[in-house]
Design an enzyme around this catalytic site. Structure first.
Site, PDB file in Angstrom:
ATOM      1  N   GLU A 178      25.291 -74.040 -91.902  1.00 39.78           N
ATOM      2  CA  GLU A 178      26.250 -75.420 -91.745  1.00 39.78           C
ATOM      3  C   GLU A 178      26.668 -76.250 -93.031  1.00 39.78           C
ATOM      4  O   GLU A 178      25.856 -76.651 -93.810  1.00 39.78           O
ATOM      5  CB  GLU A 178      25.359 -76.327 -90.878  1.00 39.78           C
ATOM      6  CG  GLU A 178      25.857 -77.612 -90.553  1.00 39.78           C
ATOM      7  CD  GLU A 178      24.997 -78.396 -90.157  1.00 39.78           C
ATOM      8  OE1 GLU A 178      23.810 -78.183 -89.205  1.00 39.78           O
ATOM      9  OE2 GLU A 178      25.091 -79.771 -89.845  1.00 39.78           O
ATOM     10  N   LYS A 222      21.074 -79.663 -80.812  1.00 43.05           N
ATOM     11  CA  LYS A 222      20.289 -79.943 -81.849  1.00 43.05           C
ATOM     12  C   LYS A 222      19.453 -81.146 -81.547  1.00 43.05           C
ATOM     13  O   LYS A 222      19.857 -82.143 -80.841  1.00 43.05           O
ATOM     14  CB  LYS A 222      21.579 -80.476 -82.976  1.00 43.05           C
ATOM     15  CG  LYS A 222      21.137 -81.123 -84.444  1.00 43.05           C
ATOM     16  CD  LYS A 222      21.935 -81.356 -85.184  1.00 43.05           C
ATOM     17  CE  LYS A 222      21.726 -82.471 -85.877  1.00 43.05           C
ATOM     18  NZ  LYS A 222      22.495 -82.152 -87.561  1.00 43.05           N
ATOM     19  N   ARG A 275      30.732 -83.961 -95.331  1.00 44.02           N
ATOM     20  CA  ARG A 275      30.068 -85.375 -95.608  1.00 44.02           C
ATOM     21  C   ARG A 275      30.699 -85.542 -97.342  1.00 44.02           C
ATOM     22  O   ARG A 275      30.418 -86.445 -98.048  1.00 44.02           O
ATOM     23  CB  ARG A 275      28.637 -85.583 -95.936  1.00 44.02           C
ATOM     24  CG  ARG A 275      28.087 -85.521 -94.653  1.00 44.02           C
ATOM     25  CD  ARG A 275      26.587 -85.767 -94.581  1.00 44.02           C
ATOM     26  NE  ARG A 275      25.886 -84.965 -93.460  1.00 44.02           N
ATOM     27  CZ  ARG A 275      24.548 -85.079 -93.324  1.00 44.02           C
ATOM     28  NH1 ARG A 275      23.851 -85.015 -94.456  1.00 44.02           N
ATOM     29  NH2 ARG A 275      24.311 -84.740 -92.033  1.00 44.02           N
TER      30      ARG A 275
HETATM   31  C1  3PG Z   1      21.453 -83.129 -90.797  1.00 42.79           C
HETATM   32  O1  3PG Z   1      22.604 -83.274 -91.173  1.00 42.79           O
HETATM   33  O2  3PG Z   1      21.325 -82.494 -89.712  1.00 42.79           O
HETATM   34  C2  3PG Z   1      20.532 -83.789 -91.668  1.00 42.79           C
HETATM   35  O3  3PG Z   1      20.876 -84.255 -92.550  1.00 42.79           O
HETATM   36  C3  3PG Z   1      19.375 -82.521 -92.249  1.00 42.79           C
HETATM   37  O4  3PG Z   1      18.242 -83.295 -92.204  1.00 42.79           O
HETATM   38  P1  3PG Z   1      17.348 -82.904 -93.535  1.00 42.79           P
HETATM   39  O5  3PG Z   1      18.052 -83.134 -94.813  1.00 42.79           O
HETATM   40  O6  3PG Z   1      16.167 -83.813 -93.287  1.00 42.79           O
HETATM   41  O7  3PG Z   1      16.949 -81.521 -93.410  1.00 42.79           O
END
Ligand code: 3PG
Length: 214
Positions: free
Chosen positions: A40, A127, A44
């Site tokens: 993924e 999710k 951003r």
């Molecule tokens: C996401 O975009 O799904 C989260 O920001 C990922 O979360 P994490 O950085 O705590 O793994």
């Protein structure tokens, strides 16, 4: 591939925030060779679509776009070659755009009511975000009785240490997380460390049988 097949490719979907498109190809190769083909790339950073475009050319990589917030994001992701989309929450506009674009979507939920709205739309894989703060593995376990046909990909606060607590639940299909590719490690192009983190993630125990890329 549909969302469930993509989620079953490996125990973990690494969540990437990439600033420099130059790292796209070596990074995707390290992840793919280490056993994490579903990737993924979050929208951003200014170059995220460029990163998706470059990674999508690598055979065997199943590259998705994350942090989809609007219909425009869905169409941009599709145009860049994303094979799936991920969103932190969900709106009817986002869901409809994904259906129209033919982009398999992993929509985010954090509550039973949000889940029921998506269930009404035929969604069966979601999710769970932000997983750790929203109740963690015990919360997902509690959702199994009322929602026996829903599968979860918990994301947000998952680490190599707590991932199996989620993965061993029968209603968890995989987990997502940024820990596999820490930002500073990527900045240093430290492929050895990323490769080690990938191998650990790819070998986590899971309740699910694996699927394979077509
Ligand atoms: C996401 O975009 O799904 C989260 O920001 C990922 O979360 P994490 O950085 O705590 O793994």
């Amino acid at each position: 591939m549909n969302v469930i097949d993509i989620c079953k490719l490996a125990p973990v979907i690494p969540v990437l925030t990439v600033e420099e498109p130059e790292v796209s190809v070596p990074l995707a190769k390290v992840l793919l060779e280490g056993g994490l083909p579903a990737i993924e790339v979050t929208l951003r950073t200014p170059k995220a679509l460029e990163v998706i475009r470059a990674m999508s050319r690598i055979e065997g990589a199943v590259v998705g776009a994350g942090t989809l917030l609007s219909s425009k994001d869905v169409w941009s992701a599709k145009e860049a070659g994303a094979k799936f989309g991920v969103s932190p929450g969900c709106t009817p506009a986002l869901l409809n755009a994904a259906i129209k674009a033919g982009l398999p979507l992993l929509p985010g939920v954090a509550t039973a009511s949000e889940l029921m709205i998506l269930l009404d739309q035929g969604v069966e894989v979601v999710k769970f975000f932000p997983a750790h703060l929203a109740g963690g593995a015990p919360y997902i376990k509690a959702l199994q009785a009322p929602f026996p046909n829903i599968c979860f990909c918990p994301t947000g606060g998952i680490t190599a240490e707590n991932a199996e607590e989620y993965l061993l639940l029968p209603n968890v299909v995989c987990v997502g997380g940024s820990w596999v590719v820490p930002r500073t490690t990527l900045e240093k192009r430290d492929w050895t460390t990323i490769s080690e983190l990938t191998a650990v993630a790819a070998n986590l125990k899971t309740s699910q049988p694996k699927s394979t890329t077509p």
